[in-house]
Write a protein that holds these residues in place. Structure first.
Motif, PDB file in Angstrom:
ATOM      1  N   TYR B  36       0.848  -1.178   0.000  1.00 20.35           N
ATOM      2  CA  TYR B  36       0.000   0.000   0.000  1.00 20.35           C
ATOM      3  C   TYR B  36       0.887   1.232   0.000  1.00 20.35           C
ATOM      4  N   GLN B  38       0.858   5.344   1.135  1.00 17.19           N
ATOM      5  CA  GLN B  38       0.167   6.350   1.928  1.00 17.19           C
ATOM      6  C   GLN B  38       0.861   7.692   1.765  1.00 17.19           C
ATOM      7  N   ARG B  41      -0.698  12.533   5.462  1.00 17.09           N
ATOM      8  CA  ARG B  41      -1.996  12.934   6.002  1.00 17.09           C
ATOM      9  C   ARG B  41      -3.178  12.420   5.160  1.00 17.09           C
ATOM     10  N   LYS B  42      -2.916  11.329   4.436  1.00 15.03           N
ATOM     11  CA  LYS B  42      -3.976  10.719   3.647  1.00 15.03           C
ATOM     12  C   LYS B  42      -4.166   9.265   4.064  1.00 15.03           C
ATOM     13  N   GLU B  43      -5.215   8.648   3.516  1.00 20.59           N
ATOM     14  CA  GLU B  43      -5.447   7.250   3.829  1.00 20.59           C
ATOM     15  C   GLU B  43      -4.569   6.347   2.968  1.00 20.59           C
ATOM     16  N   PRO B  44      -4.276   5.139   3.441  1.00 20.96           N
ATOM     17  CA  PRO B  44      -3.526   4.179   2.613  1.00 20.96           C
ATOM     18  C   PRO B  44      -4.358   3.750   1.410  1.00 20.96           C
TER      19      PRO B  44
END
Lengths: 115, 114
Positions: B36, B38, B41-44
């Motif tokens: 993944y 990321q 400050r974001k989602e994976p």
């Protein structure tokens, strides 16, 4: 496409207060998860659910409760917030993680500060 | 031993470089493997799944060695936009039941410089 939606996105709590984080997915996924992410610790699993009406503990479940009354929703509750629960919380969902590989979709996260 | 361990990083590389990330997992019952990405400050988000035979997606190549319980990700011709944290992810459980869940490594931060 909404995907996975978390509410709220930001919250500040006082020690001892309670709150519920809501996660909603519109992909008809069986599995749902709650993670917390802290600097230097990576993503740690709090609780997860393999289907409506079922929940299970993850790596760091203490201080949290969850419910999965409807397939599309997974709620994370903090009964008495503590400063140690200051973190970024991510909800995720996926189809069954059985034999095949299956992508997990994440919400945008909830930034929680407990003062 | 942590269930999923990654190179600590950070990796600071120039544009065009080739960079490799390594990951080991401890549970031999693990069945599915992923990388993944990321952003700050974001989602994976899923970068790619990892198959036993190895798989490639453009500049990205993933390898799995079940005998050594080792996963790798190779990025060729690095771009500025590749700057992110890369997470090694393992599905630890058997089919169905309460054991199926995803375990994340702590991630390796990559910074690609001009």
């Amino acid at each position: 496409n909404a995907g996975v939606t978390q509410t709220p996105k930001f919250r500040v709590l006082k020690t001892g207060q309670s709150m519920t984080l809501l996660c909603a997915q519109d992909m008809n996924h069986e599995y749902m998860y709650w993670y917390r992410q802290d600097p230097g610790m990576g993503l740690r699993l709090i609780h997860y659910s393999v289907g409506e009406g079922t929940t299970a503990k993850g790596e760091v479940p203490d201080g949290y409760n969850v419910s999965r009354l409807k397939k599309q929703n997974f709620l994370l509750g903090l009964e008495s917030a503590a400063p140690s629960q200051t973190s970024v919380y991510f909800c995720a969902s996926s189809y069954s993680l059985g034999q095949g590989d299956t992508e997990a979709f994440f919400g945008q996260g909830t930034r929680l500060t407990v003062v | 031993r942590k269930e999923v361990e990654q190179d600590p990083g950070p990796f600071n590389v120039p544009e065009g470089a080739t960079v490799a990330f390594n990951c080991t997992y401890s549970n031999s019952a693990s069945q599915s493997f992923f990388w993944y990405r990321q952003d700050c400050r974001k989602e994976p988000k899923l970068l790619m799944s990892v198959y036993s035979s190895g798989n490639e997606d453009g500049r990205f190549t993933a390898q799995l060695n079940r005998a050594s319980q080792y996963i790798s990700l190779l990025i060729r011709d690095s771009k500025l936009s590749d700057s992110a944290t890369y997470l090694c992810v393992v599905n630890r459980g058997s089919y169905g039941g309460s054991q199926g869940n995803l375990i994340f490594g702590k991630g390796t931060k990559l910074s690609v410089k001009p």
